[in-house]
Design an enzyme around this catalytic site. Sequence first.
Site, PDB file in Angstrom:
ATOM      1  NE  ARG A  67      -3.541   2.487   2.483  1.00 17.32           N
ATOM      2  CZ  ARG A  67      -4.660   2.714   1.811  1.00 17.32           C
ATOM      3  NH1 ARG A  67      -5.131   1.800   0.996  1.00 17.32           N
ATOM      4  NH2 ARG A  67      -5.299   3.861   1.918  1.00 17.32           N
ATOM      5  CG  HIS A  71      -1.530   5.090  -1.587  1.00 13.66           C
ATOM      6  ND1 HIS A  71      -2.486   5.736  -0.835  1.00 13.66           N
ATOM      7  CD2 HIS A  71      -2.191   4.107  -2.244  1.00 13.66           C
ATOM      8  CE1 HIS A  71      -3.668   5.164  -1.028  1.00 13.66           C
ATOM      9  NE2 HIS A  71      -3.510   4.177  -1.868  1.00 13.66           N
ATOM     10  CB  VAL A  75       1.166  10.651  -4.772  1.00 11.38           C
ATOM     11  CG1 VAL A  75       1.056  12.145  -4.461  1.00 11.38           C
ATOM     12  CG2 VAL A  75      -0.180   9.968  -4.533  1.00 11.38           C
ATOM     13  N   GLY A  77       5.439  10.101  -8.288  1.00 13.63           N
ATOM     14  CA  GLY A  77       6.543   9.202  -8.561  1.00 13.63           C
ATOM     15  C   GLY A  77       7.100   8.474  -7.356  1.00 13.63           C
ATOM     16  CG  ASP A  79       9.150  11.232  -4.663  1.00 14.57           C
ATOM     17  OD1 ASP A  79       8.255  10.617  -4.039  1.00 14.57           O
ATOM     18  OD2 ASP A  79       9.046  12.435  -4.971  1.00 14.57           O
ATOM     19  CG  ASN A 100      -1.617   8.132   1.858  1.00 11.74           C
ATOM     20  OD1 ASN A 100      -1.796   7.060   1.297  1.00 11.74           O
ATOM     21  ND2 ASN A 100      -1.143   9.198   1.235  1.00 11.74           N
ATOM     22  N   PRO A 169      -6.672   5.591  -6.938  1.00 11.26           N
ATOM     23  CG  PRO A 169      -6.484   3.321  -7.412  1.00 11.26           C
ATOM     24  CD  PRO A 169      -5.675   4.531  -7.066  1.00 11.26           C
ATOM     25  CG  HIS A 199      -6.924  -5.469  -2.950  1.00 10.84           C
ATOM     26  ND1 HIS A 199      -7.932  -4.727  -3.530  1.00 10.84           N
ATOM     27  CD2 HIS A 199      -6.077  -4.573  -2.377  1.00 10.84           C
ATOM     28  CE1 HIS A 199      -7.703  -3.439  -3.312  1.00 10.84           C
ATOM     29  NE2 HIS A 199      -6.586  -3.326  -2.613  1.00 10.84           N
TER      30      HIS A 199
END
Length: 419
Positions: A67, A71, A75, A77, A79, A100, A169, A199
């Site tokens: 996860r 995420h 968002v 890239g 990084d 988040n 998403p 999932h």
Amino acid sequence: MEGGARMIVTIFIVCSIFLPLASAKLVPKGLRVGFYENSCPQAEQIIAEVVSEAYKKDPGVAAGFLRIFFHDCFVNGCDASILLDSTPSGEKVEKDSPANGKFLRGLEVIDTAKARLESECPGIVSCADTLSFATRDGSILAGVPQYNMPGGRRDGLVSRAADVVSNVPFVNAPIQQITELFVRKGLTQEEMVVLTGAHSIGVAHCPNFAYRVNKYNDTFQTDPKLDDADSANIKSACQRQVSNEDIEKTTLPFDTQTPFKMDGGFYTNLLKGTGLIESDQAMALDPRTRPIVQRLAEDQGKWLNQFGRAMSRLAIVDVKTGSEGEIRKQCRSVNLENKGNTGIAQNLGKTNNDEDPGKLDEVEDSGKSDNAEDASRTFDSGINSDSRNTAGLGDSSDKTQHFPSNSIDSLHDFMRTMP
């Protein structure tokens, strides 16, 4: 003229879906497998050991890494911006987004791995690579075959909560909407369906699915796609007479049979109509994605191999390399010399390819599809008028998790504020 316009639109849509296939094995210049073999030869082994130690205590961390990684990469890239507790700008960081939460699962494991790396090789291994390798290692422990993960990412200097919602998403968004999101990130529909198999492990919190049994829409109180047993299970878990905070903490596993093992049961369950997340279930109903779900359900080994390759592809989304960003000393904050330096932070979203268009390297098997003719299919995570929480790859933990926001009192408030 009108027919010609329709043809142009059709060609554009088809090309936009299949274009990523043309560069399926290409990664930005600066990334390569074995990146630290000379500068920090023990780097990947150190991370693997830390992840293994954590997994033995709590196998749920594998889903947590998935996860966090998803995420992070979607968002701005891959990084490690999702790991930052604060930035010099003082803006709310990605952790503060209701999508988040400050208690994303596995953060402390990344901290431990980074501390050991700094002891062994100070200032060499980025937090972005630490997260990438940890996610791979956790997936392998959960059952995914060994796969290559290139290194060479650098850490971002910017993290903004405001960037999250439009880049991950929603749990009941239409298939087409999530397809477009993945295509924008350079991934295909088939990779979307394959990656949703994350999932297979982990859990989801009530706000991600409780709306399916509570005023689902103007016609149905309960989502008609749910059978009686699943509906009763959700009601039992999420409609108790307790506080909203307690409901937000309540979870159900994505796969009740093997919640800690990556296997094809997830896709089998979708074909049976028992998917917990509405958009996951939609993949088995949409004619564009159902054939992919069927193939993956029939051949678990094929899915597991495709999952590794798709993860390698996800790991190159908008990376920073070369002189971009920095190598953080500690993953939760930017280095002291960059605090207050907002000029450097304008690299947000810019990759090495922006400076050197066309400079690409190849990674073995990275992104290769076993079914090129079907690689234009979909991943899903959905949205409904009454439920607005986001859920990317894995709502991972089987422990308490909040989704705080300074401007929104609770996750339920967040859900009501979404358009």
